[in-house]
Design an enzyme around this catalytic site. Sequence first.
Site, PDB file in Angstrom:
ATOM      1  CD  GLU A  43      -2.874   0.918   2.487  1.00 49.07           C
ATOM      2  OE1 GLU A  43      -2.690  -0.029   3.115  1.00 49.07           O
ATOM      3  OE2 GLU A  43      -3.724   2.034   2.194  1.00 49.07           O
ATOM      4  CG  ASN A  95      -9.586  -1.570   1.161  1.00 45.01           C
ATOM      5  OD1 ASN A  95      -9.398  -2.780   1.485  1.00 45.01           O
ATOM      6  ND2 ASN A  95      -9.571  -0.630   2.165  1.00 45.01           N
ATOM      7  CD  GLU A  96     -10.560  -2.252   6.158  1.00 45.99           C
ATOM      8  OE1 GLU A  96     -10.528  -1.111   6.672  1.00 45.99           O
ATOM      9  OE2 GLU A  96      -9.750  -3.117   6.711  1.00 45.99           O
ATOM     10  CE1 TYR A 106      -3.821  -6.025   9.134  1.00 49.45           C
ATOM     11  CE2 TYR A 106      -5.970  -5.241   8.984  1.00 49.45           C
ATOM     12  CZ  TYR A 106      -4.677  -5.410   8.282  1.00 49.45           C
ATOM     13  OH  TYR A 106      -4.319  -4.814   7.152  1.00 49.45           O
ATOM     14  CD  GLU A 161      -6.191  -4.476   4.211  1.00 44.97           C
ATOM     15  OE1 GLU A 161      -6.110  -4.124   5.331  1.00 44.97           O
ATOM     16  OE2 GLU A 161      -6.604  -3.665   3.417  1.00 44.97           O
ATOM     17  CD  GLN A 192       0.463  -2.185   3.784  1.00 42.92           C
ATOM     18  OE1 GLN A 192       1.019  -1.745   3.165  1.00 42.92           O
ATOM     19  NE2 GLN A 192      -1.026  -2.180   4.295  1.00 42.92           N
TER      20      GLN A 192
HETATM   21  O1  AHR Z   1      -3.294  -2.520   6.219  1.00 46.28           O
HETATM   22  C1  AHR Z   1      -3.571  -1.266   6.654  1.00 46.28           C
HETATM   23  C2  AHR Z   1      -4.944  -0.896   6.644  1.00 46.28           C
HETATM   24  O2  AHR Z   1      -5.796  -1.724   7.266  1.00 46.28           O
HETATM   25  C3  AHR Z   1      -5.522  -0.755   5.151  1.00 46.28           C
HETATM   26  O3  AHR Z   1      -5.083   0.425   4.280  1.00 46.28           O
HETATM   27  C4  AHR Z   1      -6.834  -1.048   5.432  1.00 46.28           C
HETATM   28  O4  AHR Z   1      -7.612  -1.536   4.471  1.00 46.28           O
HETATM   29  C5  AHR Z   1      -7.086  -1.832   6.969  1.00 46.28           C
HETATM   30  O5  AHR Z   1      -7.905  -1.062   7.507  1.00 46.28           O
END
Ligand code: AHR
Length: 514
Positions: A47, A194-195, A261, A317, A366
């Site tokens: 990103e 995205n999101e 996450y 992600e 990432q």
């Molecule tokens: O990976 C960091 C961020 O986490 C990304 O930009 C977003 O999609 C997520 O909230």
Amino acid sequence: MKARLILGSLCLSASLSLSAQKSATITLQPEKATQIIPKEIYGQFAEHLGTCIYGGLWVGEDSNIPNTNGYRNDMLVALKELKIPVMRWPGGCFADEYHWMDGIGPKENRPKMVNNNWGGTIEDNSFGTHEFLNLCEMLECEPYISGNVGSGTVEELAKWVEYMTSDGDSPMANLRRQNGRDKAWGVKYLGVGNESWGCGGSMRPEYYADLYRRYSTYCRNYDGNKLYKVASGASDYDYNWTDVLMNRAAYNMDGLSLHYYTVTGWTGSKGSAINFDNEEHYWTMGKCLEVEDVLQKHIAIMNKYDKDKRIGLLLDEWGTWWDEEPGTVSGHLFQQNSMRDAFVASLSLDVFHKYTDRLKMANIAQVANVLQSMILTQEDKLVLTPTYHVFKMYNVHQNAKHLPLHLTCDTISVGDNRKVPLVSATASIDASGKVHISLSNVDLQNTQKVSINLANLKVKNATGEILTTNNICNYNSFEEPNKVVPTQFKNMKLNKNILIVDMPAKSIIGIELE
Ligand code: AHR
């Protein structure tokens, strides 16, 4: 930290505690093998955030840092070793503010923008579509483009697809030619937003489902290029999002994404990446393993609407999210990466392998200098993280046939009701008949004697590699880049179809059997 650990001691004193030998058993079940592990499970995410692109992947042609057409050479070498199958770009949250036309043509004419999501950094657009797609060609990986739905238009996204993939005499293909690229690139994966429930537009699922249908309609297949269109999916436990999207837009999608996450929470401190105690270590293992339950629940919803499993679930992600390292730029999400992160990688991949009849891709967040990175850079220095080493040790599983297994081992209690298994494992058999078994012993103190029943698999020879360290908090720094690196592993015995492996505490082992 929310969790309370029953057996806890301080990280730094762990090596002083008395250790014991425990045992675990694994039985491979080749008779149950049906799934090929798609190589895309080993996907990456890059990103425009902090120094992931600028300073990480890209330094520009005029940099003193050795580079090839602007890409840093040390990065290219390290990334090629990983055999990256697919790379997602340009975000993340950045994608829904990105206007691709700002990133093409002569660099001096490219307008600047404010990267509002990530520290307000000024983005000069010197790394754009050509730079990304050419990088994918160099790495021989599939590009996964994340399109702007939040602040873009249907026309803008439709033209981007034409620019990248049309080979005809079309206006966008001709513009691409003017910018120096004659042949279209192959672009398979296209994320439509995205999101979209958050940074991508704060939408309700009902509204986004309609938008998805509209945007995806105009993303065309040009000249033999076949898009795999991905709808922006849920985060973590938002099962309603998946349900609404599947109910209203399944017909128009090839894939639906999901983000998960390993994080303590979204407000307040997330904890340090390198200073944590035993309790936090085991809590982290439990939280990362919770992805299995989350996957199962999203998959169950998808199964309701898509019995034939036509639509892929893409965990585009995932990874650990800790506090930013002190002294680094706020909003750049630069975190160190310890042996604990290596375990999050190995345990997560072990889980992903089990669900590949539906889970078709995963992209760790990432690739460089952001969150759970493969690689960290600081000016001309580059460090491979423990997570990088896990990805390299595990890449033997790409496109191999998953071998289901039954595992028994001790658990440790974390918090009120979570039991964390101390051993994790996965296995596969590749096209040449080689069997690969990956084992993790997350126990901070005790060794594990792991007895593996290979069932009817005929093998004669076992070789191995181990990633371990005397302190779970250890990491590779710019000063000490080789503190956590894999070495040869020999502590195992093969007797007919039983393999006995003596695993040290805090270790990840990759075994090849032939
Ligand atoms: O990976 C960091 C961020 O986490 C990304 O930009 C977003 O999609 C997520 O909230």
